[in-house]
Design a protein around this motif. Structure first.
Motif, mmCIF file in Angstrom:
data_model
loop_
_atom_site.group_PDB
_atom_site.id
_atom_site.type_symbol
_atom_site.label_atom_id
_atom_site.label_comp_id
_atom_site.label_asym_id
_atom_site.label_seq_id
_atom_site.Cartn_x
_atom_site.Cartn_y
_atom_site.Cartn_z
ATOM 1 N N ILE A 3 0.870 -1.169 0.000
ATOM 2 C CA ILE A 3 0.000 0.000 0.000
ATOM 3 C C ILE A 3 0.902 1.212 0.000
ATOM 4 N N GLN A 4 0.477 2.246 -0.641
ATOM 5 C CA GLN A 4 1.337 3.426 -0.656
ATOM 6 C C GLN A 4 0.526 4.679 -0.418
ATOM 7 N N LYS A 5 1.219 5.661 0.080
ATOM 8 C CA LYS A 5 0.570 6.913 0.442
ATOM 9 C C LYS A 5 1.443 8.071 -0.032
ATOM 10 N N GLU A 6 0.865 8.886 -0.839
ATOM 11 C CA GLU A 6 1.595 10.087 -1.258
ATOM 12 C C GLU A 6 1.328 11.189 -0.239
ATOM 13 N N PHE A 7 2.343 11.951 0.039
ATOM 14 C CA PHE A 7 2.126 13.050 0.970
ATOM 15 C C PHE A 7 2.994 14.235 0.584
ATOM 16 N N GLY A 8 2.472 15.379 0.810
ATOM 17 C CA GLY A 8 3.238 16.607 0.588
ATOM 18 C C GLY A 8 3.959 16.971 1.860
ATOM 19 N N THR A 9 5.057 17.680 1.727
ATOM 20 C CA THR A 9 5.813 18.048 2.911
ATOM 21 C C THR A 9 5.464 19.449 3.392
ATOM 22 N N ALA A 10 4.552 20.104 2.671
ATOM 23 C CA ALA A 10 4.260 21.488 3.017
ATOM 24 C C ALA A 10 3.785 21.592 4.463
ATOM 25 N N LYS A 11 4.486 22.368 5.221
ATOM 26 C CA LYS A 11 4.070 22.677 6.571
ATOM 27 C C LYS A 11 4.769 23.972 6.931
ATOM 28 N N GLY A 12 5.805 23.899 7.720
ATOM 29 C CA GLY A 12 6.577 25.097 8.005
ATOM 30 C C GLY A 12 5.810 26.110 8.823
ATOM 31 N N CYS A 13 6.306 27.323 8.813
ATOM 32 C CA CYS A 13 5.667 28.378 9.608
ATOM 33 C C CYS A 13 4.522 28.995 8.827
ATOM 34 N N SER A 14 3.761 29.793 9.495
ATOM 35 C CA SER A 14 2.557 30.347 8.875
ATOM 36 C C SER A 14 2.769 31.742 8.318
ATOM 37 N N CYS A 15 4.027 32.180 8.261
ATOM 38 C CA CYS A 15 4.307 33.518 7.739
ATOM 39 C C CYS A 15 3.949 33.594 6.255
ATOM 40 N N ALA A 16 3.706 34.792 5.788
ATOM 41 C CA ALA A 16 3.238 34.961 4.412
ATOM 42 C C ALA A 16 4.353 35.322 3.444
ATOM 43 N N THR A 17 5.601 35.315 3.881
ATOM 44 C CA THR A 17 6.695 35.746 3.014
ATOM 45 C C THR A 17 7.250 34.577 2.202
ATOM 46 N N ALA A 18 7.891 34.902 1.108
ATOM 47 C CA ALA A 18 8.433 33.884 0.213
ATOM 48 C C ALA A 18 9.537 33.082 0.885
ATOM 49 N N ASP A 19 10.242 33.701 1.806
ATOM 50 C CA ASP A 19 11.364 33.038 2.455
ATOM 51 C C ASP A 19 10.970 32.322 3.742
ATOM 52 N N ARG A 20 9.700 32.106 3.919
ATOM 53 C CA ARG A 20 9.259 31.442 5.153
ATOM 54 C C ARG A 20 9.821 30.018 5.214
ATOM 55 N N PHE A 21 9.731 29.419 6.383
ATOM 56 C CA PHE A 21 10.136 28.021 6.527
ATOM 57 C C PHE A 21 9.067 27.136 5.892
ATOM 58 N N GLN A 22 9.501 26.276 4.974
ATOM 59 C CA GLN A 22 8.560 25.399 4.265
ATOM 60 C C GLN A 22 8.367 24.081 4.992
ATOM 61 N N LEU A 23 9.298 23.779 5.888
ATOM 62 C CA LEU A 23 9.275 22.486 6.565
ATOM 63 C C LEU A 23 9.515 22.673 8.046
ATOM 64 N N GLY A 24 8.874 21.826 8.821
ATOM 65 C CA GLY A 24 9.100 21.841 10.255
ATOM 66 C C GLY A 24 8.055 22.645 10.996
ATOM 67 N N SER A 25 8.042 22.440 12.291
ATOM 68 C CA SER A 25 7.110 23.191 13.132
ATOM 69 C C SER A 25 7.838 23.924 14.250
#
Ligand SMILES: [Zn+2]
Length: 420
Positions: free
Chosen positions: A115-137
């Motif tokens: 069985i397989q599951k595709e998942f996106g890694t998008a998470k990161g911080c909630s800031c609205a800037t282009a340089d925000r953190f895309q990964l991690g909490s």
């Protein structure tokens, strides 16, 4: 027979199959875990509940159709699959594939099924800037990942929060002048941890023209800096500034970091790695350091640190460090640093670059001079309590001497920076 196919998976992968894309809570979780001297970032897969009918499992992580990590035929119902060289600025989409194999007595009735599951890694911080953190909490197990200069500077947007950061690639630094706020281009909040994870911040400069300011990359402010290298950087202050070094911010800890080819021009003090005050250091080294200061009001120039501690206020410890200063100039110079309060222990500096390892006690015992060739002798460092199993290993450092000529020398180096 056909009705049995896949049944071995039906129960055990219920949770995994039910995980929505990008969910982090169960089944598929992005996380960092220790792997030797470094930490690895990747996917932690859990099967809950496990299948009583499965003999073992194979776990695979795919990116763009290619398997990038796998574990074959393991009985474990949980598995970590590392994502090597993850792009923290533009994370991809991944697929986890788990194959369950039936136990021997059922092999005639059931067969392996996946069985397989595709998942996106998008998470990161909630800031609205282009340089925000895309990964991690921003937690210790799920740190914000820093892969670009923009994301390094984005740390400032979280300077009022206790966060964990982990660098995922070497970063070319820029040139910065006259900071609008004091102490450091990148500011941590108290208790925050920035883990370079064996990566380097390289090039560029910090030039401060404000009165009473320091030129630094990091302002720790009671935070922690780990596993970060600094190379080929210049720090300077004007005639009314204070200190210059890659790291400052008055309090905090620096562990397993190095600085090579640093030009630090302070007024009161300058250091190869650390500026001053309440910052302790363990297992760090510097080489090719040019540190100069013009005033002796707060204690000169050191190969590793401008000055340490403040009587009645802070008494940090610097332990297991070495420095290869290229050129130190100030009314007061020391191989490692000047002690106002605190201790420098089990440290060494290149003989001939200063008269003493630390001042004002004129100490050459706890911060001892060594000939260049003596840095190749591992036993000398082991006798001083250096850990060559987990932290250090013998290697080579290449740095510029006082004339700007590249010199390569055998010396202890930090395992966390070993080539991937
Ligand atoms: Zn943010």
């Amino acid at each position: 027979m056909k009705r049995w196919i896949g049944a071995v998976l039906a129960a055990c992968l219920l949770v995994l199959s039910a995980v929505p894309a990008a969910a982090q809570e169960s089944g598929v979780r992005l996380t960092a875990q220790q792997a030797g001297a470094r930490r690895e970032y990747g996917v932690y897969v859990t099967l809950d509940p496990a299948s009583a009918r499965a003999k073992d499992y194979s776990y695979e992580l795919l990116e763009g159709g290619s398997v990038i990590a796998s574990r074959e035929h393991v009985a474990d119902t949980a598995c970590f699959l590392p994502i090597v060289n993850i792009d923290a600025a533009s994370p991809g989409r991944y697929t986890v594939r788990v194959t369950a194999y039936p136990s021997g007595e059922r092999a005639g009735f059931e067969r392996a099924a996946s069985i397989q599951k595709e998942f996106g890694t998008a998470k990161g911080c909630s800031c609205a800037t282009a340089d925000r953190f895309q990964l991690g909490s921003g937690t210790e197990n799920d740190p914000y990942l820093v892969g670009t200069l923009g994301q390094l500077l984005h740390v400032n947007q979280h300077a009022t929060q206790k966060c964990y950061y982990m660098q995922t690639a070497d970063i070319q630094f820029g040139d910065y002048t006259s900071m609008v706020d004091d102490y450091g281009v990148v500011k941590l909040h108290s208790g925050s941890t920035y883990d370079g994870n064996g990566h380097v911040i390289r090039g560029g400069s910090v030039k401060v023209t404000r009165t009473g300011d320091n030129a630094e990359v990091f302002s720790l402010k009671n935070g922690n800096l780990l596993n970060t290298g600094f190379e080929d950087m210049t720090f300077s202050v004007n005639s009314s500034g204070y200190g210059a070094a890659p790291v400052g911010g008055h309090s905090g800890t620096v562990k397993r970091c190095y600085a090579i080819n640093i030009n630090a021009v302070g007024r009161n003090h300058a250091g190869g790695l650390i500026n001053c005050w309440g910052i302790g250091a363990e297992d760090c080294y510097t080489a090719g350091i040019k540190a100069s200061s013009t005033s002796d009001s707060t204690y000169g120039s050191g190969g590793l640190i401008g000055y340490l501690g403040s009587p009645g206020a802070v008494s940090p410890t610097v332990a297991r460090t070495y420095a290869f200063p290229a050129k130190l100039s100030a009314p007061k110079i020391s191989g490692i640093g000047y002690i106002r309060a605190g201790s420098i222990l089990n440290s060494f500096y290149l003989k001939g670059t200063a008269s003493y390892g630390s001042l004002p006690g004129n100490d050459n015992t706890n911060a001892a001079p060594l000939e260049l060739s003596q840095f190749a002798d591992q036993s000398r460092f082991e006798a001083a309590g250096w850990d060559f199993e987990n932290v250090w290993t013998m290697g080579e450092i290449t740095y510029n001497d006082a004339s700007g000529n590249a010199v390569t020398a055998a010396a202890p180096v930090l395992r966390v920076f070993a080539k991937r």
